[in-house]
Design a protein around this motif. Structure first.
Motif, mmCIF file in Angstrom:
data_model
loop_
_atom_site.group_PDB
_atom_site.id
_atom_site.type_symbol
_atom_site.label_atom_id
_atom_site.label_comp_id
_atom_site.label_asym_id
_atom_site.label_seq_id
_atom_site.Cartn_x
_atom_site.Cartn_y
_atom_site.Cartn_z
ATOM 1 N N THR A 45 67.644 -0.386 12.636
ATOM 2 C CA THR A 45 68.893 -1.031 13.014
ATOM 3 C C THR A 45 68.653 -2.411 13.610
ATOM 4 O O THR A 45 67.609 -2.678 14.204
ATOM 5 C CB THR A 45 69.672 -0.176 14.032
ATOM 6 O OG1 THR A 45 68.938 -0.117 15.267
ATOM 7 C CG2 THR A 45 69.895 1.229 13.511
ATOM 8 N N GLU A 46 69.634 -3.276 13.452
ATOM 9 C CA GLU A 46 69.644 -4.592 14.089
ATOM 10 C C GLU A 46 70.913 -4.684 14.917
ATOM 11 O O GLU A 46 72.014 -4.535 14.389
ATOM 12 C CB GLU A 46 69.605 -5.708 13.049
ATOM 13 C CG GLU A 46 69.563 -7.103 13.662
ATOM 14 C CD GLU A 46 69.467 -8.194 12.621
ATOM 15 O OE1 GLU A 46 68.833 -9.230 12.890
ATOM 16 O OE2 GLU A 46 70.044 -8.013 11.514
ATOM 17 N N ASP A 47 70.750 -4.884 16.217
ATOM 18 C CA ASP A 47 71.894 -4.898 17.138
ATOM 19 C C ASP A 47 72.728 -3.620 16.990
ATOM 20 O O ASP A 47 73.966 -3.648 17.048
ATOM 21 C CB ASP A 47 72.764 -6.129 16.902
ATOM 22 C CG ASP A 47 72.021 -7.428 17.177
ATOM 23 O OD1 ASP A 47 71.094 -7.421 18.015
ATOM 24 O OD2 ASP A 47 72.344 -8.450 16.526
ATOM 25 N N GLY A 48 72.050 -2.506 16.762
ATOM 26 C CA GLY A 48 72.705 -1.214 16.703
ATOM 27 C C GLY A 48 73.271 -0.813 15.362
ATOM 28 O O GLY A 48 73.817 0.287 15.227
ATOM 29 N N ARG A 49 73.138 -1.654 14.336
ATOM 30 C CA ARG A 49 73.697 -1.350 13.018
ATOM 31 C C ARG A 49 72.587 -1.132 11.996
ATOM 32 O O ARG A 49 71.680 -1.947 11.873
ATOM 33 C CB ARG A 49 74.624 -2.469 12.556
ATOM 34 C CG ARG A 49 75.231 -2.202 11.185
ATOM 35 C CD ARG A 49 76.210 -3.267 10.762
ATOM 36 N NE ARG A 49 76.693 -3.011 9.401
ATOM 37 C CZ ARG A 49 77.576 -3.769 8.778
ATOM 38 N NH1 ARG A 49 78.114 -4.822 9.383
ATOM 39 N NH2 ARG A 49 77.958 -3.475 7.534
ATOM 40 N N LYS A 72 63.643 -11.313 10.836
ATOM 41 C CA LYS A 72 64.166 -10.461 11.893
ATOM 42 C C LYS A 72 63.414 -10.671 13.207
ATOM 43 O O LYS A 72 62.213 -10.927 13.223
ATOM 44 C CB LYS A 72 64.073 -8.991 11.498
ATOM 45 C CG LYS A 72 64.827 -8.634 10.224
ATOM 46 C CD LYS A 72 66.323 -8.862 10.357
ATOM 47 C CE LYS A 72 67.061 -8.418 9.107
ATOM 48 N NZ LYS A 72 68.516 -8.673 9.195
ATOM 49 N N SER A 73 64.138 -10.551 14.313
ATOM 50 C CA SER A 73 63.548 -10.613 15.644
ATOM 51 C C SER A 73 63.346 -9.201 16.151
ATOM 52 O O SER A 73 64.296 -8.405 16.200
ATOM 53 C CB SER A 73 64.471 -11.380 16.594
ATOM 54 O OG SER A 73 64.046 -11.238 17.928
ATOM 55 N N THR A 75 63.052 -8.003 18.992
ATOM 56 C CA THR A 75 63.822 -7.661 20.186
ATOM 57 C C THR A 75 65.231 -7.166 19.849
ATOM 58 O O THR A 75 65.895 -6.555 20.685
ATOM 59 C CB THR A 75 63.933 -8.860 21.136
ATOM 60 O OG1 THR A 75 64.581 -9.940 20.456
ATOM 61 C CG2 THR A 75 62.549 -9.302 21.606
ATOM 62 N N ARG A 76 65.676 -7.427 18.631
ATOM 63 C CA ARG A 76 67.011 -6.988 18.209
ATOM 64 C C ARG A 76 66.957 -5.725 17.366
ATOM 65 O O ARG A 76 67.993 -5.202 16.955
ATOM 66 C CB ARG A 76 67.702 -8.107 17.421
ATOM 67 C CG ARG A 76 67.923 -9.384 18.224
ATOM 68 C CD ARG A 76 68.494 -10.495 17.367
ATOM 69 N NE ARG A 76 69.785 -10.143 16.798
ATOM 70 C CZ ARG A 76 70.447 -10.901 15.912
ATOM 71 N NH1 ARG A 76 69.900 -12.043 15.495
ATOM 72 N NH2 ARG A 76 71.624 -10.514 15.441
ATOM 73 N N ASN A 78 65.703 -1.708 16.402
ATOM 74 C CA ASN A 78 65.327 -0.377 16.862
ATOM 75 C C ASN A 78 65.079 0.501 15.646
ATOM 76 O O ASN A 78 65.574 0.221 14.544
ATOM 77 C CB ASN A 78 66.412 0.264 17.730
ATOM 78 C CG ASN A 78 66.458 -0.314 19.129
ATOM 79 O OD1 ASN A 78 65.539 -0.164 19.918
ATOM 80 N ND2 ASN A 78 67.555 -1.001 19.438
#
Length: 276
Positions: A45-49, A72-73, A75-76, A78
């Motif tokens: 996910t990126e920023d939860g998506r 992609k970063s 830190t963003r 998961n």
């Protein structure tokens, strides 16, 4: 219940190299996955998506495609493991922070050559012992039988990621299926060409957007125990030309990258032979 670190499976690759390949479409056919059916599949996910899939290599490492991680970063990002439903938390679900992004050094973003990557997590994954049913096993593609692909990809043209994990059967094909795209777009030595098949009792399916990085798996017989069937990742989904059943699908051939996986992430753990 006993707890253990999650483990999995590796081997083979398939990937497609063409900037003209469509990024829209849908998973045609297929069926909904049940809880625990594919415990090795993860959502990145990126920023939860959710935006890409992957699979567990070991308790700290995830395999996906390099194309999923470009720009992609960490830190963003998961990695969500033990998940079936993107909307509601599942019983074994864990959200893991990312420590490093490790695309294959020779990945070519122009033609998607060597489209594979490793994600290192900041902590170890822990699963219920009965939830994990897969181990590392080294074998090559079996062109005589179907393979299974899965993911949370779109279900209609230009749609959003699907909330529930789905899966479908595909069959690996020879060079003739993907050959028309040219040698610069499909290399049979580094990629697997497949297509959704209706010649199986399993539901046929075709992956598309948001399925990238998800594994292609087959079952093999354990040479040390012929009664034991080992589910093995033979590829990771890279691209498809058009998201329609029967159209060619390209996966990165994992067997070609075994040495890199071993040198970067170390060996995979093994579960006891009687854990099934």
């Amino acid at each position: 219940m006993t707890m253990m670190k999650s483990i999995l499976v590796v081997v083979a690759v398939i990937f497609c190299i063409s900037g003209s390949f469509s990024q829209t479409g849908r998973i045609i056919g297929g069926d909904s996955a049940s809880a625990g059916q594919f415990p090795y599949v993860v959502s990145i996910t990126e920023d939860g998506r959710h935006f890409c899939g992957g699979f567990i290599y070991s308790s700290r490492w995830i395999v996906t495609t390099a194309s999923c991680l470009v720009g992609k970063s960490l830190t963003r990002l998961n990695v969500v493991v033990g998940q079936l439903n993107l909307l509601n938390a599942d019983i074994n679900e864990q959200t893991m922070a990312v420590y490093t992004l490790n695309p294959f050094p020779e990945y070519d973003s122009t033609n998607k050559a060597n489209d594979i990557a490793l994600v290192r997590l900041t902590a170890e994954i822990v699963f219920d012992y009965e939830y994990v049913d897969f181990i590392e096993y080294n074998n090559e593609v079996d062109y005589t039988k179907e393979a299974i692909t899965m993911g949370w990809g779109v279900t209609y043209e230009a749609g959003y990621e699907f909330l529930y994990l789905r899966y479908g059967a595909v069959r690996a094909n020879d060079y003739a299926t993907c050959g028309p795209f040219g040698n610069e777009e499909f290399d049979p030595t580094t990629m697997i060409c497949a297509a959704g098949t209706l010649l199986s009792e399993l539901p046929a399916g075709t992956p598309c957007t948001y399925d990238e990085g998800s594994p292609l798996v087959q079952e093999f017989t354990d040479p040390s125990n012929e009664s034991l069937r080992i589910t093995t990742a033979i590829g990771v989904y890279s691209k498809t030309q058009i998201c329609e059943l029967g159209r060619p699908i390209v996966y990165t051939r994992l067997s070609l990258f075994g040495s890199w996986l071993l040198n970067t992430a170390g060996p995979q753990p093994h579960r006891p032979q009687d854990s099934r």
